[in-house]
Design a protein around this motif. Structure first.
Motif, PDB file in Angstrom:
ATOM      1  N   ALA A  11       0.833  -1.213   0.000  1.00  0.00           N
ATOM      2  CA  ALA A  11       0.000   0.000   0.000  1.00  0.00           C
ATOM      3  C   ALA A  11       0.859   1.250   0.000  1.00  0.00           C
ATOM      4  O   ALA A  11       0.572   2.216  -0.727  1.00  0.00           O
ATOM      5  N   ILE A  12       1.920   1.241   0.791  1.00  0.00           N
ATOM      6  CA  ILE A  12       2.822   2.398   0.804  1.00  0.00           C
ATOM      7  C   ILE A  12       3.459   2.575  -0.566  1.00  0.00           C
ATOM      8  O   ILE A  12       3.567   3.700  -1.079  1.00  0.00           O
ATOM      9  N   GLY A  13       3.857   1.479  -1.193  1.00  0.00           N
ATOM     10  CA  GLY A  13       4.452   1.553  -2.526  1.00  0.00           C
ATOM     11  C   GLY A  13       3.499   2.100  -3.567  1.00  0.00           C
ATOM     12  O   GLY A  13       3.883   2.922  -4.409  1.00  0.00           O
ATOM     13  N   ILE A  14       2.248   1.681  -3.512  1.00  0.00           N
ATOM     14  CA  ILE A  14       1.249   2.181  -4.475  1.00  0.00           C
ATOM     15  C   ILE A  14       0.991   3.667  -4.263  1.00  0.00           C
ATOM     16  O   ILE A  14       0.941   4.444  -5.223  1.00  0.00           O
ATOM     17  N   ILE A  15       0.849   4.080  -3.007  1.00  0.00           N
ATOM     18  CA  ILE A  15       0.608   5.498  -2.711  1.00  0.00           C
ATOM     19  C   ILE A  15       1.774   6.353  -3.163  1.00  0.00           C
ATOM     20  O   ILE A  15       1.591   7.415  -3.779  1.00  0.00           O
ATOM     21  N   VAL A  16       2.988   5.897  -2.885  1.00  0.00           N
ATOM     22  CA  VAL A  16       4.176   6.658  -3.291  1.00  0.00           C
ATOM     23  C   VAL A  16       4.277   6.719  -4.815  1.00  0.00           C
ATOM     24  O   VAL A  16       4.612   7.770  -5.373  1.00  0.00           O
ATOM     25  N   ALA A  17       3.978   5.632  -5.494  1.00  0.00           N
ATOM     26  CA  ALA A  17       4.050   5.626  -6.956  1.00  0.00           C
ATOM     27  C   ALA A  17       3.046   6.597  -7.570  1.00  0.00           C
ATOM     28  O   ALA A  17       3.373   7.336  -8.506  1.00  0.00           O
ATOM     29  N   VAL A  18       1.837   6.613  -7.028  1.00  0.00           N
ATOM     30  CA  VAL A  18       0.813   7.539  -7.546  1.00  0.00           C
ATOM     31  C   VAL A  18       1.217   8.983  -7.280  1.00  0.00           C
ATOM     32  O   VAL A  18       1.146   9.836  -8.177  1.00  0.00           O
ATOM     33  N   LEU A  19       1.653   9.262  -6.062  1.00  0.00           N
ATOM     34  CA  LEU A  19       2.096  10.631  -5.745  1.00  0.00           C
ATOM     35  C   LEU A  19       3.279  11.038  -6.611  1.00  0.00           C
ATOM     36  O   LEU A  19       3.358  12.192  -7.062  1.00  0.00           O
ATOM     37  N   ASN A  20       4.186  10.110  -6.837  1.00  0.00           N
ATOM     38  CA  ASN A  20       5.348  10.393  -7.666  1.00  0.00           C
ATOM     39  C   ASN A  20       4.927  10.781  -9.079  1.00  0.00           C
ATOM     40  O   ASN A  20       5.414  11.763  -9.640  1.00  0.00           O
ATOM     41  N   GLN A  21       4.024  10.023  -9.672  1.00  0.00           N
ATOM     42  CA  GLN A  21       3.572  10.326 -11.031  1.00  0.00           C
ATOM     43  C   GLN A  21       2.823  11.656 -11.103  1.00  0.00           C
ATOM     44  O   GLN A  21       3.011  12.432 -12.048  1.00  0.00           O
ATOM     45  N   VAL A  22       1.983  11.923 -10.100  1.00  0.00           N
ATOM     46  CA  VAL A  22       1.241  13.187 -10.088  1.00  0.00           C
ATOM     47  C   VAL A  22       2.199  14.365  -9.985  1.00  0.00           C
ATOM     48  O   VAL A  22       2.061  15.371 -10.693  1.00  0.00           O
ATOM     49  N   LEU A  23       3.189  14.247  -9.111  1.00  0.00           N
ATOM     50  CA  LEU A  23       4.134  15.347  -8.935  1.00  0.00           C
ATOM     51  C   LEU A  23       5.028  15.533 -10.156  1.00  0.00           C
ATOM     52  O   LEU A  23       5.330  16.671 -10.533  1.00  0.00           O
ATOM     53  N   ILE A  24       5.434  14.454 -10.790  1.00  0.00           N
ATOM     54  CA  ILE A  24       6.263  14.583 -11.993  1.00  0.00           C
ATOM     55  C   ILE A  24       5.474  15.237 -13.120  1.00  0.00           C
ATOM     56  O   ILE A  24       5.971  16.122 -13.819  1.00  0.00           O
ATOM     57  N   ARG A  25       4.227  14.838 -13.286  1.00  0.00           N
ATOM     58  CA  ARG A  25       3.418  15.413 -14.377  1.00  0.00           C
ATOM     59  C   ARG A  25       3.083  16.883 -14.132  1.00  0.00           C
ATOM     60  O   ARG A  25       2.815  17.615 -15.075  1.00  0.00           O
ATOM     61  N   SER A  26       3.102  17.318 -12.888  1.00  0.00           N
ATOM     62  CA  SER A  26       2.844  18.727 -12.592  1.00  0.00           C
ATOM     63  C   SER A  26       4.132  19.547 -12.576  1.00  0.00           C
ATOM     64  O   SER A  26       4.099  20.734 -12.272  1.00  0.00           O
ATOM     65  N   GLY A  27       5.253  18.918 -12.883  1.00  0.00           N
ATOM     66  CA  GLY A  27       6.510  19.645 -12.997  1.00  0.00           C
ATOM     67  C   GLY A  27       7.258  19.813 -11.690  1.00  0.00           C
ATOM     68  O   GLY A  27       8.119  20.683 -11.591  1.00  0.00           O
TER      69      GLY A  27
END
Length: 64
Positions: A11-27
């Motif tokens: 669960a921690i890995g999934i949450i971190v992966a989603v947050l990582n992608q959102v933050l990368i796409r927002s620059g």
């Protein structure tokens, strides 16, 4: 090893992966890296606690 531990780490890995992608796409690459690092530290802390518990059990079994 308990199954709950595996689910917690996943669960921690999934949450971190989603947050990582959102933050990368927002620059915000710096915040994405810090989020990944924080997730890694949390998971390592959980694993270290479990290893410590394992050593205590082994010590009590062998009477050390």
């Amino acid at each position: 090893m308990d199954v709950d531990l595996i689910f917690k780490i996943a669960a921690i890995g999934i949450i971190v992966a989603v947050l990582n992608q959102v933050l990368i796409r927002s620059g915000r690459e710096e915040q994405a890296m810090l989020t990944t690092l924080a997730g890694l530290i949390v998971v390592l802390t959980i694993i270290i606690q479990e290893i410590s518990d394992l050593f205590h059990v082994v010590k009590s079994v062998f009477g050390l």
